[in-house]
Design an enzyme around this catalytic site. Structure first.
Site, PDB file in Angstrom:
ATOM      1  N   ASP A   1      25.087  49.481  49.947  1.00 46.01           N
ATOM      2  CA  ASP A   1      23.996  48.909  49.144  1.00 46.01           C
ATOM      3  C   ASP A   1      24.262  49.243  47.679  1.00 46.01           C
ATOM      4  O   ASP A   1      25.004  50.186  47.364  1.00 46.01           O
ATOM      5  CB  ASP A   1      22.634  49.476  49.560  1.00 46.01           C
ATOM      6  CG  ASP A   1      21.484  48.857  48.764  1.00 46.01           C
ATOM      7  OD1 ASP A   1      21.429  47.623  48.658  1.00 46.01           O
ATOM      8  OD2 ASP A   1      20.652  49.610  48.211  1.00 46.01           O
ATOM      9  N   SER A   2      23.619  48.496  46.796  1.00 47.69           N
ATOM     10  CA  SER A   2      23.735  48.797  45.368  1.00 47.69           C
ATOM     11  C   SER A   2      23.192  50.196  45.058  1.00 47.69           C
ATOM     12  O   SER A   2      23.604  50.812  44.088  1.00 47.69           O
ATOM     13  CB  SER A   2      22.948  47.759  44.570  1.00 47.69           C
ATOM     14  OG  SER A   2      21.593  47.792  44.968  1.00 47.69           O
TER      15      SER A   2
ATOM     16  N   TYR B   1      21.574  45.581  41.188  1.00 43.97           N
ATOM     17  CA  TYR B   1      22.426  44.390  41.165  1.00 43.97           C
ATOM     18  C   TYR B   1      21.585  43.111  40.970  1.00 43.97           C
ATOM     19  O   TYR B   1      22.131  42.063  40.650  1.00 43.97           O
ATOM     20  CB  TYR B   1      23.140  44.230  42.517  1.00 43.97           C
ATOM     21  CG  TYR B   1      24.367  45.088  42.746  1.00 43.97           C
ATOM     22  CD1 TYR B   1      24.698  46.160  41.918  1.00 43.97           C
ATOM     23  CD2 TYR B   1      25.206  44.804  43.826  1.00 43.97           C
ATOM     24  CE1 TYR B   1      25.827  46.927  42.175  1.00 43.97           C
ATOM     25  CE2 TYR B   1      26.338  45.557  44.077  1.00 43.97           C
ATOM     26  CZ  TYR B   1      26.650  46.613  43.256  1.00 43.97           C
ATOM     27  OH  TYR B   1      27.767  47.360  43.507  1.00 43.97           O
TER      28      TYR B   1
ATOM     29  N   CYS C   1      22.414  44.993  51.824  1.00 42.03           N
ATOM     30  CA  CYS C   1      21.871  44.610  50.520  1.00 42.03           C
ATOM     31  C   CYS C   1      21.803  43.087  50.513  1.00 42.03           C
ATOM     32  O   CYS C   1      22.831  42.419  50.719  1.00 42.03           O
ATOM     33  CB  CYS C   1      22.824  45.106  49.430  1.00 42.03           C
ATOM     34  SG  CYS C   1      22.409  44.553  47.768  1.00 42.03           S
TER      35      CYS C   1
ATOM     36  N   GLU D   1      13.644  52.822  42.730  1.00 37.07           N
ATOM     37  CA  GLU D   1      14.766  53.663  42.290  1.00 37.07           C
ATOM     38  C   GLU D   1      14.281  54.818  41.401  1.00 37.07           C
ATOM     39  O   GLU D   1      14.940  55.836  41.297  1.00 37.07           O
ATOM     40  CB  GLU D   1      15.798  52.828  41.517  1.00 37.07           C
ATOM     41  CG  GLU D   1      16.506  51.781  42.361  1.00 37.07           C
ATOM     42  CD  GLU D   1      17.825  52.244  42.999  1.00 37.07           C
ATOM     43  OE1 GLU D   1      18.526  53.041  42.389  1.00 37.07           O
ATOM     44  OE2 GLU D   1      18.117  51.793  44.126  1.00 37.07           O
TER      45      GLU D   1
ATOM     46  N   CYS E   1      14.624  42.306  50.434  1.00 37.83           N
ATOM     47  CA  CYS E   1      15.361  43.294  49.647  1.00 37.83           C
ATOM     48  C   CYS E   1      15.180  44.618  50.371  1.00 37.83           C
ATOM     49  O   CYS E   1      14.055  44.968  50.753  1.00 37.83           O
ATOM     50  CB  CYS E   1      14.806  43.378  48.229  1.00 37.83           C
ATOM     51  SG  CYS E   1      15.513  44.752  47.290  1.00 37.83           S
TER      52      CYS E   1
ATOM     53  N   HIS F   1      15.128  47.530  49.450  1.00 36.70           N
ATOM     54  CA  HIS F   1      14.284  48.546  48.799  1.00 36.70           C
ATOM     55  C   HIS F   1      12.799  48.380  49.156  1.00 36.70           C
ATOM     56  O   HIS F   1      12.011  49.314  49.033  1.00 36.70           O
ATOM     57  CB  HIS F   1      14.387  48.429  47.283  1.00 36.70           C
ATOM     58  CG  HIS F   1      15.649  48.970  46.702  1.00 36.70           C
ATOM     59  ND1 HIS F   1      16.881  48.399  46.929  1.00 36.70           N
ATOM     60  CD2 HIS F   1      15.867  50.039  45.894  1.00 36.70           C
ATOM     61  CE1 HIS F   1      17.795  49.095  46.262  1.00 36.70           C
ATOM     62  NE2 HIS F   1      17.211  50.091  45.628  1.00 36.70           N
TER      63      HIS F   1
HETATM   64  N1  DGL Z   1      18.604  46.481  47.819  1.00 40.68           N
HETATM   65  C1  DGL Z   1      19.196  45.318  47.301  1.00 40.68           C
HETATM   66  C2  DGL Z   1      18.777  44.067  48.051  1.00 40.68           C
HETATM   67  O1  DGL Z   1      18.512  44.121  49.205  1.00 40.68           O
HETATM   68  C3  DGL Z   1      19.104  45.007  45.853  1.00 40.68           C
HETATM   69  C4  DGL Z   1      18.695  45.978  44.893  1.00 40.68           C
HETATM   70  C5  DGL Z   1      19.289  45.724  43.547  1.00 40.68           C
HETATM   71  O2  DGL Z   1      18.744  44.927  42.773  1.00 40.68           O
HETATM   72  O3  DGL Z   1      20.311  46.339  43.295  1.00 40.68           O
HETATM   73  O4  DGL Z   1      18.736  42.994  47.528  1.00 40.68           O
END
Ligand code: DGL
Length: 271
Positions: free
Chosen positions: A6-7, A38, A69, A154, A188, A190
């Site tokens: 993941d990012s 990302y 991700c 984050e 996402c 997160h």
């Molecule tokens: N966790 C990532 C996703 O599922 C993206 C988070 C990021 O923007 O880096 O899209």
């Protein structure tokens, strides 16, 4: 080891479910925390960064890498599968998390009206819309970008009053576009950290679909259908963590995500 990328920290919500469903396997998690998020980065950059991460996990012995991700799955998966894997090592595999999520929607929705909240990168790629049109053409999807969610998570602000402001704003925004939405995909990795607040502001009949269990279940199914890959995945029940940022910082937040302490090692990308 099964590589999980993941990012940043979001993929830990997927890893946690994989560890639950498939506890005997060994996992190597890589968070590109130094370059996260990302979500607002361009297609080319997300592709370059993701390819570097995949190569780093391959180099450390992973025959299979899960892009945990959505942004990386949306912007890099197809090119890596079609153009890079045949040149790097055609026996290795990289899997994403968008298709398994879209696959299970008919079991959940009744109205056929799906809401997707995700990063601007995932939304602008329209990867969910394209998969949905292929698999379930009678359903409709409203894609809605929530650029503030990843920074809130984050920075460990997911439980703060500031998070309430943005969650309410985005949930009101998507529900105003299509009030018939009965299933909201957290597109996402997160976002499960914000799910209590998302639930608070969503109309009570709307289902929230988080990806951890779906992806873990689909990985179990993949390994059953591919015994040649299953044999290559070691099984001692271990998990190791790599981060491109300061490991002490990673250890603190990752422990909150996983509910247990974590000892990460720092690597540089490309490595
Ligand atoms: N966790 C990532 C996703 O599922 C993206 C988070 C990021 O923007 O880096 O899209």
């Amino acid at each position: 080891m099964i590589g999980v990328f993941d990012s940043g920290y979001g993929g830990l919500t997927i890893l946690k479910e994989m560890q639950k469903y498939l506890p005997d396997y060994d996992y190597l998690y890589l968070g590109d925390n130094a370059r996260a998020p990302y979500g607002s980065r361009s297609f080319d950059i997300v592709y370059d960064f993701t390819l570097q991460a995949v190569k780093a996990l391959f180099k450390r012995g992973c025959p299979l890498v899960i892009l945990a991700c959505n942004t990386a799955s949306a912007k890099a998966l197809r090119s890596i599968q079609q153009n890079d894997l045949p040149l790097i090592d055609p026996t290795k595999r990289v899997l994403g998390i968008i298709r398994p999520t879209v696959e299970c929607l008919p079991e959940i929705t009744r109205s056929g009206h799906i809401g997707l909240i995700a990063t601007p990168g995932t939304v602008n790629s329209h990867s969910y819309r394209m998969e949905l049109e292929k698999m379930h053409p009678s359903m409709t999807i409203t894609e809605y970008a929530c650029p503030m969610f990843v920074p809130l998570v984050e920075n460990n602000e997911a439980d703060s009053p500031g998070a309430d402001y943005f969650v309410k704003k985005y949930i009101d925004g998507i529900m105003a576009i299509d009030p018939d939405i009965d299933t909201l995909v957290l597109g996402c990795t997160h976002y499960p950290l914000l799910s209590a607040k998302i639930k608070k502001y969503l109309p009570p009949h709307v289902n929230i679909l988080a990806q951890g269990e779906i992806v873990a279940d689909s990985l179990a199914d993949y390994l059953r259908r591919h015994p040649e890959m299953d044999e290559r995945c070691s099984r001692m029940g271990t998990t190791e963590f790599l981060t491109t940022e300061n490991p002490e910082k990673f250890n603190i937040l990752a422990s909150l995500f996983l509910g247990k302490s974590v000892e990460a090692e720092r690597i540089s990308l490309p490595s």
